[in-house]
Write a protein that holds these residues in place. Sequence first.
Motif, mmCIF file in Angstrom:
data_model
loop_
_atom_site.group_PDB
_atom_site.id
_atom_site.type_symbol
_atom_site.label_atom_id
_atom_site.label_comp_id
_atom_site.label_asym_id
_atom_site.label_seq_id
_atom_site.Cartn_x
_atom_site.Cartn_y
_atom_site.Cartn_z
ATOM 1 N N UNK A 52 35.121 7.977 -56.021
ATOM 2 C CA UNK A 52 34.902 6.782 -56.906
ATOM 3 C C UNK A 52 35.289 6.862 -58.390
ATOM 4 N N UNK A 53 35.469 7.923 -58.754
ATOM 5 C CA UNK A 53 35.756 8.453 -60.262
ATOM 6 C C UNK A 53 37.288 7.992 -60.297
ATOM 7 N N UNK A 54 38.057 8.005 -59.291
ATOM 8 C CA UNK A 54 39.258 7.625 -59.340
ATOM 9 C C UNK A 54 39.757 6.266 -60.109
ATOM 10 N N UNK A 55 38.798 5.416 -60.267
ATOM 11 C CA UNK A 55 38.936 4.199 -60.640
ATOM 12 C C UNK A 55 38.557 4.071 -62.206
ATOM 13 N N UNK A 91 31.014 10.518 -60.289
ATOM 14 C CA UNK A 91 31.272 9.460 -59.180
ATOM 15 C C UNK A 91 30.276 8.632 -59.022
ATOM 16 N N UNK A 92 29.050 9.023 -59.658
ATOM 17 C CA UNK A 92 27.848 8.185 -59.273
ATOM 18 C C UNK A 92 27.614 7.233 -60.619
ATOM 19 N N UNK A 93 28.304 7.462 -61.524
ATOM 20 C CA UNK A 93 28.232 6.666 -62.864
ATOM 21 C C UNK A 93 29.559 5.937 -63.212
ATOM 22 N N UNK A 94 30.503 5.658 -62.421
ATOM 23 C CA UNK A 94 31.430 5.249 -62.953
ATOM 24 C C UNK A 94 31.621 3.728 -63.389
ATOM 25 N N UNK A 95 30.556 3.164 -62.973
ATOM 26 C CA UNK A 95 30.452 1.594 -63.304
ATOM 27 C C UNK A 95 29.479 1.705 -64.728
ATOM 28 N N UNK A 96 28.553 2.490 -64.698
ATOM 29 C CA UNK A 96 27.937 2.561 -66.129
ATOM 30 C C UNK A 96 28.992 3.124 -67.277
ATOM 31 N N UNK A 97 29.783 4.026 -66.780
ATOM 32 C CA UNK A 97 30.954 4.514 -67.753
ATOM 33 C C UNK A 97 31.896 3.565 -68.137
ATOM 34 N N UNK A 168 39.890 -4.543 -57.872
ATOM 35 C CA UNK A 168 38.857 -4.328 -56.907
ATOM 36 C C UNK A 168 38.938 -2.667 -56.483
ATOM 37 N N UNK A 169 37.666 -2.157 -56.452
ATOM 38 C CA UNK A 169 37.236 -0.853 -56.196
ATOM 39 C C UNK A 169 36.589 -1.088 -54.839
ATOM 40 N N UNK A 223 43.597 -2.175 -57.461
ATOM 41 C CA UNK A 223 43.097 -1.904 -56.201
ATOM 42 C C UNK A 223 42.833 -0.514 -55.876
ATOM 43 N N UNK A 224 41.524 -0.106 -55.845
ATOM 44 C CA UNK A 224 41.379 1.297 -55.377
ATOM 45 C C UNK A 224 40.669 1.506 -53.886
#
Length: 247
Positions: A52-55, A91-97, A168-169, A223-224
């Motif tokens: 998920x971090x790729x986004x 990868x578990x904190x991408x949205x918060x970042x 969109x992720x 898009x991811x």
Amino acid sequence: MTIPVADVNAPEVLERQHGIDAYQALQGQLTAVQGVLATKQPDKVLMVGGDCAVSLAPFNYLSGRYGRDLGVVWLDTHPDISTTEESHHLHEMVVSSLLGKGAPGFNAHHPLASDQVILAGVIEEDLRPMDHNVFDYQVQRLTPKQLREPPNALSDWVRGHGFKQVAVHFDLDALSPTAFRSIYPAEPGTDPADFPATVGQLTLPEVANLLTQLDQSAELVGLTVAEYMAWDALNLRQSLSGLSLLE
């Protein structure tokens, strides 16, 4: 352009710093992606593969380019909204970042406002304590059932907020392992019921319909497609790797 990937067999690569595992390696990759985006200045960005971090870098770039006109749909069975208080995995904190509230050294330079993000596919009864920021940050969310009834909930969200562009992720683990086999919970020889995290419920045709509606509601600029696990190909390669013919 090619983004260099660190050798994960080197122990120092995985060293935890500032609460993040493999901090230096991830920082190097993030900086490299940011450099490419700054040089190329694309209007749209497509990412395929990786976690998920790729986004993080592309969506931060798109936020800087489009500002408040950008809406972000995080299509994932996990909200990825933790901080270093709950996790050591980027990868578990991408949205918060992306909201500017996540990982030290990885927070967005162009943070999104909470009303620019919607979490789609989250199963609320399965949220973990590490997911509490879903409520604390007041990010809107839609369960798989809400995405089906009515099936235009995401496009309504985009139009309701007046977003002109959308990114969109799409984490493939939003899909059910019975509907799509190339995801982590569908590992051959295991029972998805024993998977240590939430398992997705959507089907690929349902997601394709959602993406088509979003594409018709605003300009799709990002898009991811993440978390692809080609189990059969990986297992076939490993099983045949000892043959002298393939050396």
